[in-house]
Scaffold this motif. Structure first.
Motif, mmCIF file in Angstrom:
data_model
loop_
_atom_site.group_PDB
_atom_site.id
_atom_site.type_symbol
_atom_site.label_atom_id
_atom_site.label_comp_id
_atom_site.label_asym_id
_atom_site.label_seq_id
_atom_site.Cartn_x
_atom_site.Cartn_y
_atom_site.Cartn_z
ATOM 1 N N HIS A 150 0.505 -0.832 7.719
ATOM 2 C CA HIS A 150 0.902 0.045 8.822
ATOM 3 C C HIS A 150 2.422 0.117 8.926
ATOM 4 O O HIS A 150 3.083 -0.914 8.909
ATOM 5 N N GLU A 153 1.296 5.366 5.610
ATOM 6 C CA GLU A 153 2.047 6.250 4.711
ATOM 7 C C GLU A 153 3.302 5.579 4.151
ATOM 8 O O GLU A 153 3.822 5.979 3.108
ATOM 9 N N ASP A 154 3.779 4.532 4.827
ATOM 10 C CA ASP A 154 4.962 3.822 4.339
ATOM 11 C C ASP A 154 4.639 2.845 3.221
ATOM 12 O O ASP A 154 5.527 2.462 2.450
ATOM 13 N N TRP A 155 3.374 2.400 3.149
ATOM 14 C CA TRP A 155 3.019 1.312 2.240
ATOM 15 C C TRP A 155 2.045 1.700 1.137
ATOM 16 O O TRP A 155 2.037 1.075 0.078
ATOM 17 N N ASP A 157 1.746 3.881 -1.125
ATOM 18 C CA ASP A 157 2.215 4.216 -2.471
ATOM 19 C C ASP A 157 2.576 2.989 -3.299
ATOM 20 O O ASP A 157 2.782 3.103 -4.521
#
Length: 358
Positions: A150, A153-155, A157
């Motif tokens: 959390h 979308e930050d992690w 990838d």
């Protein structure tokens, strides 16, 4: 619970990640994994009586029904620090697909998994074994993949691309389990006679760490453990497991009992930071992972905390002359510092470092 770093054999050997007994599928348990006799798990454990919280009741528009559910939650948090939730709304398909992806990852060739190998507890994605490879005095029969989740979308990838559907299916699960976990956290604060939104904004900005654990078949399950006794550093931890193997310590008599597997249910552990928030009224549950000789056990543990540097402290509303402050403030970052310099298998406990002596 302290193991004192002593195994019952000699010649502990070196088992770095990639060359461990559990990864190699040894037909025996090396001495380095042997737990001292007093701390071994029973091969026929007593089954725990675990409170079941029906989330349909927590979500009810009937105030009397909801109030009763909050009271049941409070009782579970005081007596055990652990409960199972049903009617949480996460579909069987989403849960099964997450477990399947975890299983597929652990069945990959070792070379593929080792791409994520790291001993750095702050690494965003890391594959490892035991607790701290190369440092542990006693080894544990586990392999794991941990990653931050959390904001997703930050992690995402940085998560594995193999198995091909890992990001999609594990991502779906981590997103919905977080939503349910934050809902449970609001009910927990309400059960403390605090506002349901007491921590909501901080939890919304908080950390979610997903630990995907595999406990491979163990040839001598009576002498080894998957994980030693510990409490979680989180506010709460929500667990999905493929089959039984999680044991909790009954605070009433100090005995170990197996958590029953209830179809579709999720397990919820209170962590150190809820113990701190409640000023000791609620306690983090002491638990451990056992192993079996028949099949691998998969668990997906979703740990939910405040932000990395956000300090948890006892709620002012729960502190008075009769109940003075019992815990120091601490953050997730403080826990990582503790983890980097301590061996949990030696009985070191983060929560004990926070307790204020009378």
């Amino acid at each position: 619970m302290e193991f004192n770093g002593q195994s019952s054999g000699t010649g502990t050997g070196s088992f770095p990640t990639g060359k461990t007994a559990q990864e190699k599928g040894f037909s025996y348990v090396p001495n380095a994994y042997v737990i001292p006799a007093p701390h071994r798990a029973s091969l026929s454990p007593e089954i725990a009586t675990v409170p079941i919280i029906d989330m349909a009741s927590l979500r009810s528009n009937d105030s009397a029904q909801r109030s009763l559910a909050i009271q049941e939650l409070r009782k579970a948090c005081i007596s055990l620090g652990f409960f199972q939730i049903i009617n949480h709304g996460i579909s069987e398909t989403v849960m099964e697909e997450a477990l399947n992806q975890a299983n597929e990852f652990f069945n990959l060739p070792l070379k593929e998994k080792m791409k994520y190998k790291s001993d750095d507890v702050r690494k965003a994605v890391r594959y490892g074994t035991s607790l701290k490879d190369g440092v542990d005095k006693i080894k544990f029969w586990r392999v794991f993949l941990k990653h931050y989740a959390h904001p997703l979308e930050d992690w995402i990838d940085s998560w594995p691309t193999n198995p091909r559907n890992y990001r999609e299916k594990m991502g779906q699960y981590t997103k919905v389990v977080r939503k349910v976990s934050l809902e449970i956290m609001e009910a927990i604060t309400e059960s403390l006679s605090l506002s349901p939104t007491y921590l909501s904004s901080k939890m919304a900005e908080g950390v979610q760490v997903v630990a995907v654990n595999c406990y491979p078949p163990c040839p001598q399950p009576g002498v080894a453990l998957g994980l030693p006794p510990h409490t979680d550093y989180s506010c709460i931890t929500t667990v999905l497991q493929s089959n039984q193997g999680l044991e909790i310590m009954d605070p009433a008599d100090g005995t170990w009992k197996m958590v029953p597997k209830i179809a579709g249910a999720l397990q919820v552990h209170l962590g150190d930071h809820v113990e701190v928030l409640s000023n000791g009224l609620y306690k983090g549950v002491v638990h451990r992972a056992t192993v079996n000789s028949e099949r691998a056990r998969i668990s997906i543990t979703s740990l939910h905390s405040l932000g990395m540097d956000e300090k948890m402290k006892p709620a002012e509303e729960l502190v008075d002359e009769q109940n003075p402050i019992k815990y120091k403030d601490s953050s997730f970052d403080d826990f990582l510092k503790f983890l980097s310099s301590n061996d949990l298998a030696e009985g070191k406990s983060f929560i004990n470092t926070l307790k204020i002596e009378d």
